[in-house]
Design a protein around this motif. Sequence first.
Motif, mmCIF file in Angstrom:
data_model
loop_
_atom_site.group_PDB
_atom_site.id
_atom_site.type_symbol
_atom_site.label_atom_id
_atom_site.label_comp_id
_atom_site.label_asym_id
_atom_site.label_seq_id
_atom_site.Cartn_x
_atom_site.Cartn_y
_atom_site.Cartn_z
ATOM 1 N N VAL A 437 0.842 -1.202 0.000
ATOM 2 C CA VAL A 437 0.000 0.000 0.000
ATOM 3 C C VAL A 437 0.875 1.250 0.000
ATOM 4 C CG1 VAL A 437 -1.795 1.260 1.261
ATOM 5 C CG2 VAL A 437 -1.859 -1.243 1.175
ATOM 6 N N VAL A 438 1.927 1.226 0.788
ATOM 7 C CA VAL A 438 2.851 2.359 0.825
ATOM 8 C C VAL A 438 3.525 2.542 -0.533
ATOM 9 C CG1 VAL A 438 5.036 3.166 1.814
ATOM 10 C CG2 VAL A 438 3.235 2.297 3.302
ATOM 11 N N ASP A 439 3.872 1.440 -1.203
ATOM 12 C CA ASP A 439 4.472 1.549 -2.532
ATOM 13 C C ASP A 439 3.541 2.283 -3.494
ATOM 14 O OD1 ASP A 439 6.781 0.271 -1.786
ATOM 15 O OD2 ASP A 439 6.130 -1.713 -2.464
ATOM 16 N N ILE A 440 2.260 1.918 -3.478
ATOM 17 C CA ILE A 440 1.296 2.585 -4.359
ATOM 18 C C ILE A 440 1.150 4.050 -3.955
ATOM 19 C CG2 ILE A 440 -1.154 2.678 -4.985
ATOM 20 C CD1 ILE A 440 -1.170 -0.371 -4.888
ATOM 21 N N ALA A 441 1.060 4.304 -2.649
ATOM 22 C CA ALA A 441 0.945 5.694 -2.187
ATOM 23 C C ALA A 441 2.118 6.521 -2.685
ATOM 24 C CB ALA A 441 0.870 5.727 -0.666
ATOM 25 N N ASN A 442 3.317 5.969 -2.615
ATOM 26 C CA ASN A 442 4.492 6.720 -3.066
ATOM 27 C C ASN A 442 4.478 6.953 -4.575
ATOM 28 O OD1 ASN A 442 5.689 7.258 -0.627
ATOM 29 N ND2 ASN A 442 7.015 5.459 -0.650
#
Length: 466
Positions: A437-442
């Motif tokens: 999820v953090v990867d997509i957010a970034n």
Amino acid sequence: MVDQDPSTASIHDFATWEPVLRLLLDADEGRSAGRPVRVAGRIGRGGWSLALKRRMPPPGRATLVEDMQEEFDAVQRVQSALADAGTDDVSFTAEIRPAGDTTLRLLAPSPAVEPGIGTPHPGALVLVEGSLPEPWRRLPDPAPGAVPAPSADPALLERTLRERLPHAIGATEEEIAAAEARLGVALPDELKALYRVTRSRWEDLGDDYEAAERASSAVGCELFDLDGLYVADAASRRFRWRFGATEAVVTPPDARVQGLVGSPGWIAFGDNGGGDRLAVDLTPGPRGHRGQVIMLSHEEDTGAELVADSLTDMVLGRLATESGSPRVGPPVVARVNIAHLESVRAAAHPDLEVLSLGVCNGARFGLAPVIGLPRLRTLTAYPGTLADPLEITGLKGLEFLELGAEEWRVLLDAGAVPRSLSAAAIVVHGNQDPLPVVDIANEILALWDRPLIIRTVLEGDLGPRE
């Protein structure tokens, strides 16, 4: 991936986290000797969210501090490190392997990301610095013809309060003028009359709580002193993008109070004792009166309720009973799910501002009926409810978009993330691993060149499991 090596700060010392990780490992009921355990959580200076199963106290006894002392001590260790680092909160995820060797990833807060609520996953991504949801940008409509209510009577108000509070100390004209200068607005005559009777300073009461109660009863609220007066504009009401973007404010033609988050003409002067603020309204609705008294609920992010047509009426106990008629016509905030509307077509109309898609008997929804609507600014869609995420490219006025990770993946891979967005959010199922999820957010943040969520990797050893 945006991983970085740890610094020498105590928040980046594996030993700081070891007690928390041991608690989470012990709480993992499904663990087995042959598989790694994954844990995640969030710890902030003012609270924490950890997947711990707390022991129940014996029957007949409430939970005591000592029942949770081990958890408190473990969390306090991290909170102290946060304070030393000048950081408000941190999310984390860890993989603990059977031999005890552990990889801990700290997810540092980004100024472009709102904290998640009770979850290690990121909250809303603020793509345009300083941007606000539309209701928080809405200014009141002009009310040049608005006049005070016939019941507004500053002289009667002053006489009544002097009879009720014969020993009160009133504000001077200089003190009232100073308050007006600070606020940048002239106080209405009724409010001036009130403060000429009592300036409502605690020191004037000599620490007499009974006298304070008598004063509140006489006025009809817990009156602020002149220094406590404030303009209840939109900025005075906090918001999170994820919730603010799904609000809408509407003022019907017969409304007595304008539908707003706040107004430069709402002067908050007191509290009802339960956290709701009372204000005089200098920007009333089409059927309202200038100087009417309204209440801003602490449980609501938008709107205000009419209390009395005038401050005189409020003090005399003549409270308002009439309200405007409810809005007629299709809702400007539409929810399509099993409990509300059954289709996107049923939600579509020119005034639609917010569309939320939820679960509805496994249905997937197409967006064709709402493409081209002039005021649609927010779309939220629960994972798996969109027939084709790329239809979002037809929604030209979106300022907020909330989708599941898979739907965001489709938009990112196609280069189709709407550039009109001011903020975005990722819907997460249950205990989904925060790292993807953090990867997509970034990836989304990078499209706007916004600060990324930085991951710091720590390695440690908790020892073999017993």
